[in-house]
Design a protein around this motif. Structure first.
Motif, PDB file in Angstrom:
ATOM      1  N   ASP A 127       0.852  -1.181   0.000  1.00 21.24           N
ATOM      2  CA  ASP A 127       0.000   0.000   0.000  1.00 21.24           C
ATOM      3  C   ASP A 127       0.891   1.236   0.000  1.00 21.24           C
ATOM      4  N   ALA A 128       0.661   2.148  -0.940  1.00 14.59           N
ATOM      5  CA  ALA A 128       1.554   3.302  -1.085  1.00 14.59           C
ATOM      6  C   ALA A 128       1.426   4.279   0.073  1.00 14.59           C
ATOM      7  N   LYS A 129       0.312   4.282   0.763  1.00 11.04           N
ATOM      8  CA  LYS A 129       0.112   5.213   1.871  1.00 11.04           C
ATOM      9  C   LYS A 129       0.778   4.740   3.148  1.00 11.04           C
ATOM     10  N   THR A 130       0.775   3.429   3.384  1.00 13.33           N
ATOM     11  CA  THR A 130       1.236   2.898   4.669  1.00 13.33           C
ATOM     12  C   THR A 130       2.462   2.006   4.574  1.00 13.33           C
ATOM     13  N   GLY A 131       2.751   1.453   3.390  1.00 10.84           N
ATOM     14  CA  GLY A 131       3.831   0.479   3.265  1.00 10.84           C
ATOM     15  C   GLY A 131       3.419  -0.929   3.635  1.00 10.84           C
ATOM     16  N   GLU A 132       2.167  -1.129   4.020  1.00 13.09           N
ATOM     17  CA  GLU A 132       1.700  -2.465   4.384  1.00 13.09           C
ATOM     18  C   GLU A 132       1.764  -3.398   3.186  1.00 13.09           C
ATOM     19  N   VAL A 133       2.289  -4.600   3.390  1.00  7.44           N
ATOM     20  CA  VAL A 133       2.389  -5.582   2.311  1.00  7.44           C
ATOM     21  C   VAL A 133       1.000  -6.105   1.975  1.00  7.44           C
ATOM     22  N   ILE A 134       0.634  -5.996   0.707  1.00  8.25           N
ATOM     23  CA  ILE A 134      -0.654  -6.508   0.228  1.00  8.25           C
ATOM     24  C   ILE A 134      -0.506  -7.962  -0.192  1.00  8.25           C
ATOM     25  N   TRP A 135       0.545  -8.227  -0.941  1.00  6.38           N
ATOM     26  CA  TRP A 135       0.880  -9.616  -1.274  1.00  6.38           C
ATOM     27  C   TRP A 135       2.359  -9.724  -1.649  1.00  6.38           C
ATOM     28  N   GLY A 136       2.883 -10.907  -1.460  1.00  7.03           N
ATOM     29  CA  GLY A 136       4.237 -11.226  -1.883  1.00  7.03           C
ATOM     30  C   GLY A 136       4.206 -12.445  -2.768  1.00  7.03           C
ATOM     31  N   ILE A 137       5.314 -12.703  -3.450  1.00 12.60           N
ATOM     32  CA  ILE A 137       5.356 -13.806  -4.407  1.00 12.60           C
ATOM     33  C   ILE A 137       5.313 -15.164  -3.712  1.00 12.60           C
ATOM     34  N   GLY A 138       5.713 -15.198  -2.429  1.00 10.06           N
ATOM     35  CA  GLY A 138       5.570 -16.426  -1.658  1.00 10.06           C
ATOM     36  C   GLY A 138       6.630 -17.474  -1.891  1.00 10.06           C
ATOM     37  N   GLN A 139       7.765 -17.100  -2.478  1.00 11.85           N
ATOM     38  CA  GLN A 139       8.862 -18.042  -2.666  1.00 11.85           C
ATOM     39  C   GLN A 139      10.182 -17.285  -2.630  1.00 11.85           C
ATOM     40  N   LYS A 140      11.246 -18.041  -2.483  1.00  8.24           N
ATOM     41  CA  LYS A 140      12.569 -17.419  -2.377  1.00  8.24           C
ATOM     42  C   LYS A 140      12.978 -16.797  -3.706  1.00  8.24           C
ATOM     43  N   THR A 141      13.587 -15.625  -3.636  1.00 11.44           N
ATOM     44  CA  THR A 141      14.181 -14.969  -4.801  1.00 11.44           C
ATOM     45  C   THR A 141      15.603 -14.574  -4.438  1.00 11.44           C
ATOM     46  N   THR A 142      16.465 -14.489  -5.451  1.00 12.09           N
ATOM     47  CA  THR A 142      17.879 -14.221  -5.175  1.00 12.09           C
ATOM     48  C   THR A 142      18.359 -12.862  -5.671  1.00 12.09           C
ATOM     49  N   HIS A 143      17.875 -12.415  -6.806  1.00 12.31           N
ATOM     50  CA  HIS A 143      18.279 -11.100  -7.323  1.00 12.31           C
ATOM     51  C   HIS A 143      17.287 -10.733  -8.424  1.00 12.31           C
ATOM     52  N   VAL A 144      16.172 -10.137  -8.022  1.00  7.23           N
ATOM     53  CA  VAL A 144      15.170  -9.735  -9.016  1.00  7.23           C
ATOM     54  C   VAL A 144      15.633  -8.407  -9.604  1.00  7.23           C
ATOM     55  N   GLY A 145      16.102  -8.449 -10.840  1.00  8.81           N
ATOM     56  CA  GLY A 145      16.766  -7.299 -11.428  1.00  8.81           C
ATOM     57  C   GLY A 145      15.884  -6.416 -12.283  1.00  8.81           C
ATOM     58  N   ASP A 146      14.631  -6.813 -12.517  1.00  9.06           N
ATOM     59  CA  ASP A 146      13.794  -6.018 -13.405  1.00  9.06           C
ATOM     60  C   ASP A 146      12.330  -6.231 -13.067  1.00  9.06           C
ATOM     61  N   GLY A 147      11.495  -5.274 -13.471  1.00  8.43           N
ATOM     62  CA  GLY A 147      10.071  -5.382 -13.213  1.00  8.43           C
ATOM     63  C   GLY A 147       9.289  -4.375 -14.036  1.00  8.43           C
TER      64      GLY A 147
END
Length: 615
Positions: A431-451
């Protein structure tokens, strides 16, 4: 009995270890509320009260543009402006030999485009539009001239002063005529902080071209700056409210470069240049170097930005730091001088402020108070220069702020994290107002370099969120998720994250690709042939040459233009696909405009709007 005492340093080290273990044991999502939200690091500063009495806005003309699409056929489009009444329609005129003829039978109210079948004997014509409000024609727009040719081009060319390519480009109205002019920094090479120092004497030059291609001036930034994107940030905007943009750029003394090509000491400045002449109007000291930033040439990266901190006055942001300490100075321009509004000095000992910077800056009103906040990455500053919140998740390679999920109130931020994440939040939405996590990918990541975020699947509600891991982190995985966090596709079924554009008549965004580079990690392609394609759909355009440097609603209706670079040339490509509807010029959306401002520094990413723009 002898009394035993425990040395103080042992107790001190034990407390530090216990503190670290406690932080590690916590759910990372709970770290949002440890410091910035419930326990502010500093007392809140006073609100900014700038010089503007009402919001300073750019004055845009109709942006009328024409493209010859066959020997006797011309496609035209123009802007719908925010100040136009809702019922505004348009009449389009063609002028030949001084005589003007209206081309439409009824005022055009559904779209702001038109295809003209030019009479066979016509070789040149002028065009203009008139808004129609309550049945009455308004004053004519600017005129544009079209010269018909059997060998017509599908782009407009801006010739440069030599056989070089720009490293960055900025768009702003320098002369107050309502059109965007071109400010470039050249040449297109330099060093990354982790790379080898520059020893060949390379210096960057700023050049300015008006919208019609007229060259105005060149300024050599000199050897006092290392030639790299993190040492020479530049933003262009109308900071004094006179209707003509100024150029803000990092500068330094000519004798500061050392024998190995680095610049490690000496003064550093933020200079404001007159957009029409290049003359320096004023300058202030850049945030000073400090051991707290880490190694100067690796971690000590510089950025600039623009924000309406009081909701009315365009303010300049000058920043240093990404991977450790971060520091931001905010200024307003008053009577030809930069007046400091506040300084934010991030506390590097705070675990959710340190190391939270991104490779680009975003400014948007995330809390709905009418004043812009500053998204530095995982940490967001309030308009008064205090930390609003931080995820504590570390350094994101990419983040996007927009209305991703229109079923939720307010804005969201999508993050792609370079830092290793075992907690499932290496790709996440908050959430952009609070920073509260709405959802995560739910698995380990090592270096997400793009989006990237864009509506590429019209049958899936909201904007899609996609990301890719950098192979140097040990994974080549790619992910495509819905606005609700549902995994839609992985790996080869996921499109590349770079260079998306609004090109055809719908609100689904298209990808700019080159054969063999569809999933490239790089902003630009060092190849000459580009295509615009729909995800799992048709190819819309193939006759594009150059390397991508900007996509923006530069002219015409709301759809974006593509600016590419060739040696010695800028090329502006515009769609000629007939529109189905109309909407206000994207450049008049405050957040989209700020995204274009910030694209001339830091790492490039496709701009997004403050509102949901999708099917």
């Amino acid at each position: 009995m002898k009394k035993h005492t425990i040395p103080f340093f042992v107790v001190f080290l034990a407390l530090i270890m216990l503190s670290c273990l406690n932080l590690k044991a916590q759910d990372p999502r709970e770290r949002n509320y440890l410091y910035p939200v419930l326990k502010p690091i500093h007392e809140p500063k006073p609100l900014v009260n700038g010089w503007a009495k009402q919001r300073v806005t750019e004055k845009f003309n109709r942006g009328l543009t024409a493209s010859q699409i066959s020997p006797q056929k011309v496609y035209l489009s123009w802007r719908l402006l925010a100040e136009d009444p809702v019922q505004t329609a348009f009449n389009l005129y063609r002028e030949v030999d001084g005589k003007a003829s209206r081309l439409n039978k009824k005022p055009l109210a559904i779209t702001t485009d038109f295809t003209d079948q030019v009479p066979a004997k016509t070789t040149s014509a002028n065009y203009f539009v008139r808004a129609v409000v309550d049945g009455k024609e308004q004053k004519p727009s600017e005129k544009i001239s079209v010269f018909l040719s059997k060998e017509f081009k599908n782009y407009r060319s801006i010739k440069l002063q030599g056989d070089y390519k720009p490293q960055r480009i900025a768009l702003a109205d320098l002369d107050g005529d309502g059109t965007m002019d071109f400010i470039i920094k050249q040449p297109d090479r330099g060093i990354d902080p982790g790379g080898q120092p520059n020893k060949d004497g390379l210096t960057y030059k700023i050049e300015v071209y008006l919208s019609d291609g007229t060259f105005l001036w060149r300024k050599d930034l000199g050897p006092g700056l290392e030639p790299g994107i993190w040492y020479t940030p530049m933003v262009v905007y109308d900071f004094n409210g006179d209707g003509k943009a100024e150029i803000a750029v990092k500068t330094g003394p000519a004798d500061a470069r050392e024998a190995d090509g680095r610049v490690r000491k000496g003064p550093e400045w933020c200079s404001i240049l007159n957009g029409m002449t290049g003359e320096e109007i004023c300058k202030v000291d850049w945030p000073e170097r400090s051991w707290r930033f880490g190694d100067y040439n690796r971690n000590n990266r510089n950025q600039m930005g623009m924000a309406y901190l009081d909701g009315k006055t365009p303010c300049l942001l000058v920043a240093r730091g990404t991977y450790r300490l971060m520091m931001v100075d905010a200024y307003q321009m008053v009577n030809g001088k930069l007046e400091k509004l506040w300084r934010w000095d991030g506390d590097e000992e705070n675990p959710i402020i340190r190391h939270q910077g991104a490779h680009g800056m975003h400014t948007a009103d995330v809390d709905g108070d009418g004043r812009d906040e500053i998204v530095l990455g995982s940490v967001v500053l309030d308009d008064n220069g205090t930390a609003l919140w931080s995820t504590g998740f570390g350094h994101p390679d990419k983040c996007f702020v927009t209305d991703i999920d229109p079923t939720r109130p307010g804005l969201e931020i999508f993050y792609a994290y370079e830092d290793w994440h075992d907690d499932g939040n290496g790709v996440c939405m908050v959430d952009a107002k609070t920073g509260e996590v709405i959802w995560g990918i739910g698995q380990k990541t090592t270096h997400v370099g793009d989006g990237m975020v864009a509506d590429i699947l019209p049958d899936v509600p909201g904007l899609e969120c996609f990301a890719s891991e950098d192979p140097k982190g040990g994974s080549k995985s790619k992910y495509l998720l819905s606005a609700k966090g549902k995994m839609l596709a992985t790996d080869d079924a996921v499109p590349g994250c770079r260079n998306w554009i609004f090109w055809d008549a719908d609100k689904v965004r298209e990808s700019i690709v080159s054969p063999g580079y569809e999933n490239s990690m790089w902003d630009r392609f060092d190849v000459s042939k580009l295509s615009i394609v729909k995800y799992k759909g048709d190819t819309l355009e193939t006759k594009i040459e150059g390397s991508v440097i900007m996509m923006a609603d530069l002219q015409g209706d709301w759809r974006e233009e593509l600016i590419t670079i060739m040696p010695g040339e800028l090329r502006i490509y515009a769609t000629a696909i007939p529109a189905k509807d109309r909407r206000v010029c994207l450049m008049q959306d405050p957040f989209y405009r700020a995204e274009i401002v910030h694209r001339s520094m830091g790492y490039e990413q496709s701009p997004v709007t403050s509102y949901y723009l999708g099917e």
